[in-house]
Design a protein around this motif. Structure first.
Motif, PDB file in Angstrom:
ATOM      1  N   THR A  20       1.009  -1.223  -0.040  1.00  0.00           N
ATOM      2  CA  THR A  20       0.153   0.113  -0.224  1.00  0.00           C
ATOM      3  C   THR A  20       1.073   0.802  -0.485  1.00  0.00           C
ATOM      4  O   THR A  20       2.091   1.108   0.466  1.00  0.00           O
ATOM      5  CB  THR A  20      -0.737   0.590   1.203  1.00  0.00           C
ATOM      6  OG1 THR A  20       0.403   0.388   1.821  1.00  0.00           O
ATOM      7  CG2 THR A  20      -1.707  -1.365   1.556  1.00  0.00           C
ATOM      8  N   VAL A 313     -10.530  -0.672   6.109  1.00  0.00           N
ATOM      9  CA  VAL A 313     -11.507  -1.538   6.601  1.00  0.00           C
ATOM     10  C   VAL A 313      -9.805  -2.374   8.079  1.00  0.00           C
ATOM     11  O   VAL A 313      -9.651  -3.242   7.708  1.00  0.00           O
ATOM     12  CB  VAL A 313     -11.931  -2.801   5.570  1.00  0.00           C
ATOM     13  CG1 VAL A 313     -12.415  -4.173   6.503  1.00  0.00           C
ATOM     14  CG2 VAL A 313     -12.676  -2.691   4.376  1.00  0.00           C
ATOM     15  N   HIS A 315      -8.528  -4.661  10.331  1.00  0.00           N
ATOM     16  CA  HIS A 315      -8.786  -5.773  10.754  1.00  0.00           C
ATOM     17  C   HIS A 315      -7.747  -6.202  11.647  1.00  0.00           C
ATOM     18  O   HIS A 315      -6.573  -5.609  11.156  1.00  0.00           O
ATOM     19  CB  HIS A 315      -8.951  -6.459   9.504  1.00  0.00           C
ATOM     20  CG  HIS A 315      -7.831  -6.189   8.660  1.00  0.00           C
ATOM     21  ND1 HIS A 315      -8.223  -5.546   7.502  1.00  0.00           N
ATOM     22  CD2 HIS A 315      -7.193  -6.721   7.790  1.00  0.00           C
ATOM     23  CE1 HIS A 315      -7.727  -5.133   7.494  1.00  0.00           C
ATOM     24  NE2 HIS A 315      -6.231  -6.757   7.154  1.00  0.00           N
ATOM     25  N   PRO A 318      -3.328  -6.859   9.894  1.00  0.00           N
ATOM     26  CA  PRO A 318      -2.707  -6.729   8.176  1.00  0.00           C
ATOM     27  C   PRO A 318      -1.732  -7.210   7.852  1.00  0.00           C
ATOM     28  O   PRO A 318      -0.992  -6.861   8.974  1.00  0.00           O
ATOM     29  CB  PRO A 318      -3.191  -4.881   8.056  1.00  0.00           C
ATOM     30  CG  PRO A 318      -3.263  -5.195   9.200  1.00  0.00           C
ATOM     31  CD  PRO A 318      -3.518  -5.651   9.878  1.00  0.00           C
ATOM     32  N   ARG A 321      -0.337  -5.158   2.943  1.00  0.00           N
ATOM     33  CA  ARG A 321      -0.914  -3.955   1.821  1.00  0.00           C
ATOM     34  C   ARG A 321      -1.544  -3.145   2.809  1.00  0.00           C
ATOM     35  O   ARG A 321      -2.131  -2.274   2.159  1.00  0.00           O
ATOM     36  CB  ARG A 321      -1.737  -5.341   0.394  1.00  0.00           C
ATOM     37  CG  ARG A 321      -1.065  -5.570  -0.043  1.00  0.00           C
ATOM     38  CD  ARG A 321      -1.654  -5.989  -0.748  1.00  0.00           C
ATOM     39  NE  ARG A 321      -0.848  -7.046  -2.064  1.00  0.00           N
ATOM     40  CZ  ARG A 321      -1.117  -7.501  -2.639  1.00  0.00           C
ATOM     41  NH1 ARG A 321      -2.903  -7.298  -3.496  1.00  0.00           N
ATOM     42  NH2 ARG A 321      -0.788  -8.058  -4.012  1.00  0.00           N
ATOM     43  N   SER A 323      -4.556  -1.292   5.474  1.00  0.00           N
ATOM     44  CA  SER A 323      -6.581  -2.198   5.843  1.00  0.00           C
ATOM     45  C   SER A 323      -6.964  -0.489   5.231  1.00  0.00           C
ATOM     46  O   SER A 323      -7.660  -0.369   5.142  1.00  0.00           O
ATOM     47  CB  SER A 323      -6.347  -1.352   7.611  1.00  0.00           C
ATOM     48  OG  SER A 323      -5.885  -0.105   7.791  1.00  0.00           O
ATOM     49  N   ARG A 324      -6.447   0.521   4.012  1.00  0.00           N
ATOM     50  CA  ARG A 324      -7.141   0.540   2.870  1.00  0.00           C
ATOM     51  C   ARG A 324      -6.157   0.831   1.946  1.00  0.00           C
ATOM     52  O   ARG A 324      -4.917   0.194   0.965  1.00  0.00           O
ATOM     53  CB  ARG A 324      -6.390   1.872   3.444  1.00  0.00           C
ATOM     54  CG  ARG A 324      -6.919   2.947   4.906  1.00  0.00           C
ATOM     55  CD  ARG A 324      -6.346   4.492   5.374  1.00  0.00           C
ATOM     56  NE  ARG A 324      -6.806   4.808   6.291  1.00  0.00           N
ATOM     57  CZ  ARG A 324      -6.180   6.372   7.074  1.00  0.00           C
ATOM     58  NH1 ARG A 324      -4.949   6.787   5.742  1.00  0.00           N
ATOM     59  NH2 ARG A 324      -7.117   6.920   7.374  1.00  0.00           N
ATOM     60  N   ARG A 325      -7.572   0.826   0.692  1.00  0.00           N
ATOM     61  CA  ARG A 325      -7.359   0.423  -0.852  1.00  0.00           C
ATOM     62  C   ARG A 325      -7.948   1.036  -1.339  1.00  0.00           C
ATOM     63  O   ARG A 325      -9.475   1.485  -0.944  1.00  0.00           O
ATOM     64  CB  ARG A 325      -8.128  -1.276  -0.768  1.00  0.00           C
ATOM     65  CG  ARG A 325      -7.037  -2.675  -0.179  1.00  0.00           C
ATOM     66  CD  ARG A 325      -5.270  -2.663  -0.381  1.00  0.00           C
ATOM     67  NE  ARG A 325      -4.993  -3.164  -1.896  1.00  0.00           N
ATOM     68  CZ  ARG A 325      -5.309  -4.384  -2.228  1.00  0.00           C
ATOM     69  NH1 ARG A 325      -5.720  -5.608  -1.182  1.00  0.00           N
ATOM     70  NH2 ARG A 325      -4.920  -4.755  -2.955  1.00  0.00           N
ATOM     71  N   SER A 351      -5.217 -10.882  -0.469  1.00  0.00           N
ATOM     72  CA  SER A 351      -5.077 -10.580   0.804  1.00  0.00           C
ATOM     73  C   SER A 351      -6.031  -9.991   2.049  1.00  0.00           C
ATOM     74  O   SER A 351      -7.172 -10.069   2.013  1.00  0.00           O
ATOM     75  CB  SER A 351      -4.826  -8.312   0.333  1.00  0.00           C
ATOM     76  OG  SER A 351      -6.083  -8.051   0.212  1.00  0.00           O
ATOM     77  N   SER A 352      -5.171  -9.676   3.230  1.00  0.00           N
ATOM     78  CA  SER A 352      -6.589  -9.877   4.104  1.00  0.00           C
ATOM     79  C   SER A 352      -6.947  -8.918   4.461  1.00  0.00           C
ATOM     80  O   SER A 352      -7.859  -9.063   4.750  1.00  0.00           O
ATOM     81  CB  SER A 352      -5.217  -9.285   5.800  1.00  0.00           C
ATOM     82  OG  SER A 352      -4.566  -7.942   5.518  1.00  0.00           O
ATOM     83  N   PHE A 353      -7.093  -7.342   3.715  1.00  0.00           N
ATOM     84  CA  PHE A 353      -7.856  -6.624   3.585  1.00  0.00           C
ATOM     85  C   PHE A 353      -9.196  -6.753   3.138  1.00  0.00           C
ATOM     86  O   PHE A 353     -10.190  -7.268   3.033  1.00  0.00           O
ATOM     87  CB  PHE A 353      -7.544  -5.004   2.819  1.00  0.00           C
ATOM     88  CG  PHE A 353      -8.247  -3.765   2.268  1.00  0.00           C
ATOM     89  CD1 PHE A 353      -8.253  -3.236   2.901  1.00  0.00           C
ATOM     90  CD2 PHE A 353      -9.220  -4.134   1.816  1.00  0.00           C
ATOM     91  CE1 PHE A 353      -8.935  -1.816   3.332  1.00  0.00           C
ATOM     92  CE2 PHE A 353     -10.037  -3.891   0.708  1.00  0.00           C
ATOM     93  CZ  PHE A 353     -10.303  -2.394   1.906  1.00  0.00           C
ATOM     94  N   LYS A 354      -9.083  -7.376   1.585  1.00  0.00           N
ATOM     95  CA  LYS A 354      -9.964  -8.798   0.808  1.00  0.00           C
ATOM     96  C   LYS A 354     -10.775  -9.977   1.421  1.00  0.00           C
ATOM     97  O   LYS A 354     -12.084  -9.801   1.408  1.00  0.00           O
ATOM     98  CB  LYS A 354      -9.568  -8.814  -0.237  1.00  0.00           C
ATOM     99  CG  LYS A 354      -9.095  -8.065  -1.559  1.00  0.00           C
ATOM    100  CD  LYS A 354      -9.358  -8.006  -3.255  1.00  0.00           C
ATOM    101  CE  LYS A 354      -8.313  -7.335  -4.211  1.00  0.00           C
ATOM    102  NZ  LYS A 354      -7.921  -7.923  -5.357  1.00  0.00           N
TER     103      LYS A 354
END
Length: 516
Positions: A20, A313, A315, A318, A321, A323-325, A351-354
């Motif tokens: 990120t 998001v 979480h 993370p 990448r 916690s922001r996308r 990714s942990s985000f998705k």
């Protein structure tokens, strides 16, 4: 004939897209920190390793601790990468030292910088660059001021390439270039007026002013930028002039941090301000590896078709990448009550985000922290357009086509699509053609590129891979007169852009999906 994107991730875009923006900035700032210690041990810097170490620990600790305290008091989850970036920036701004007064000033700057994210904020989004705000607050107290010691010739060895990577990753080189050019021109004229030669003035500016550091790591902070390219260029000019002109208002003198804060205020006036709470309404499958996520915003989201939004998001644990996308918006600006994004979900562990986003149930809330982008259709509806999409790169075009359909008045969906649009749509498999049914309703010409013929009525199948220049000239003979838009993975965008250029295309806008 067709062309294929390179099989391996060889491009700089693909490499940088592994992180990120926040995580990449942390790594590059740490590289600059490491270089400062190398220079200190070599005796090139005036400051000792102990002074650098004490200042670094104080700056980072103050931002991390203050952010944790603020998170507990306000019941928010602080972003570690953001706090680290602020602390690392302050490390380069204040005189290194080991004395209590010096370190206390740095700690105060860190606390003020972190507090500015919550106090000087609108709807949970800060207005000013935190590090600049912290430095300005300390200057107002009379306890000290930012020294910007990073502006030394030897530090440029690390700062220049690091800044260029950040700017390239965020596609902000034009804004930084306008700022630097404006500031350099004004400074050189000022120095020449004082008797320096043009060459000496340039050397002084390059080695004694924090132009590169401010442009690469502070001026272009995404959360404090206006949404459109022209607005960003205007901000670059304003900050460049203020950076170079020795103005003062009573006891307040112009400084690099104050020039930046004025630019931030300008951006605040121009853009969508404040984070927006989004409540998940539904998630629908587009293809076996793509989803559309539909949200209901807490207040209207102002955007233009083709722009993107940044989702936050938070979480547990993370990955690199963060916690922001960033995702392209798929809804049209005039669609009431909802805002949607399309994204690719990997069959293997993603990714942990998705993963966190896909596990959310209707009613869950996330935050949109930015809306921006210049991937916009020509204002003149008579200008013909060629769209080239690869995979999930179709998403910004869906928003644009939905908006174009709304430009008409009455009649069928085909009659409502008022622009002359040709879409080249490439996918790894016919099953991966997202929004295929809706695209048929738009009534535009579609050239589809898949290994097997999807046998969609009225679509022209060109075979596997992106079309080469010869095919583009044959299928789109007026390509030179069209505004061309290309969206997809960095590799696909690079391959398509080369083919378009060879076919005679002139005006090309690209939207490479970093972290594809």
């Amino acid at each position: 004939m067709s062309v294929n994107a390179p099989a391996a991730p060889r491009t700089l875009n693909t490499f940088l897209g592994r992180w990120t923006m926040y995580r990449l900035t942390v790594w590059l700032l740490l590289a600059c920190v490491a270089w400062s210690f190398v220079l200190s041990f070599a005796g090139v810097l005036f400051y000792t390793p102990a002074e650098l170490g004490a200042t670094l620990l104080t700056a980072v600790a103050s931002t991390l601790v203050t952010s944790r305290v603020a998170g507990l008091l306000l019941r928010t989850r602080p972003l570690t990468d953001s706090s680290l970036i602020t602390g690392l920036l302050l490390y380069f701004l204040f005189w290194p030292g080991t004395g209590g007064a010096e370190l206390g000033t740095v700690a105060l700057a860190g606390a003020a910088a972190t507090a500015s994210k919550y106090v000087l904020a609108v709807r949970r989004r800060h207005i000013f660059n935190p590090a600049a705000a912290g430095a300005f607050v300390v200057a107002l107290t009379g306890l000290g001021g930012a020294a910007w010691w990073v502006a030394t010739p030897w530090m440029l060895v690390a700062v220049l390439p690091a800044s260029l990577l950040v700017l390239y990753r965020n596609r902000l080189l034009p804004m930084a270039g306008v700022f630097a050019l404006t500031a350099v021109v004004v400074l050189v004229f000022r120095l020449m007026a004082n008797g320096e030669s043009a060459a000496d003035a340039l050397v002084t500016v390059a080695g004694s002013y924090p132009l590169v550091f401010l442009a690469g790591f502070m001026l272009t902070e995404p959360l404090t930028l206006p949404p459109l390219r022209a607005q960003r260029l205007a901000e670059g000019v304003v900050v460049g002039v203020l950076f170079a002109v020795p103005l003062s208002l009573g006891p307040v003198a112009m400084s690099p941090e104050l020039a930046l804060l004025v630019g931030n205020a300008l951006a605040f006036v121009l853009g969508q301000r404040g984070a927006v709470r989004l409540r998940l309404q539904a998630t629908r499958e587009l293809t076996p590896t793509a989803r559309e996520v539909v949200f209901v915003p807490s207040r209207p989201v102002r955007f233009r078709a083709g722009q993107y939004l940044e989702l936050a998001v938070p979480h547990f644990e993370p990955d690199s990448r963060g916690s922001r996308r960033i995702f392209s918006i798929t809804t049209a600006p005039d669609e009431p009550g909802t805002v949607a994004v399309g994204l690719r979900v990997a069959a293997e562990a993603g990714s942990s985000f998705k993963t966190a986003l896909m596990k959310m149930r209707p009613g869950a809330e996330v935050t949109a922290t930015a809306v921006a982008g210049d991937f916009l259709l020509p204002r003149d509806p008579a200008k013909p357009v060629l769209m080239i999409a690869f995979g999930i790169g179709i998403t910004p075009f869906i928003s644009q086509l939905r908006a174009v359909r709304g430009e008409g008045h009455g009649g069928t969906a085909r009659a409502q699509t008022a622009r002359d649009i040709v879409l080249v749509y490439a996918a790894s498999d016919a099953a991966e053609l997202a929004y295929a049914d809706e695209l048929r309703e738009f009534g535009i010409r579609v050239l589809v590129c898949t290994p097997a013929d999807p046998e969609i009525p009225e679509w022209t199948w060109l075979g596997a891979g992106l079309p080469d220049a010869a095919v583009l000239r044959q299928e789109v003979p007026d390509i030179a007169s069209r505004a061309v838009y290309v969206s997809g993975s960095p590799r696909a965008v690079a391959a398509a852009r080369k083919a378009v250029r060879s076919a005679g295309g002139r005006r090309i806008r690209t939207d490479p999906f970093l972290g594809y």
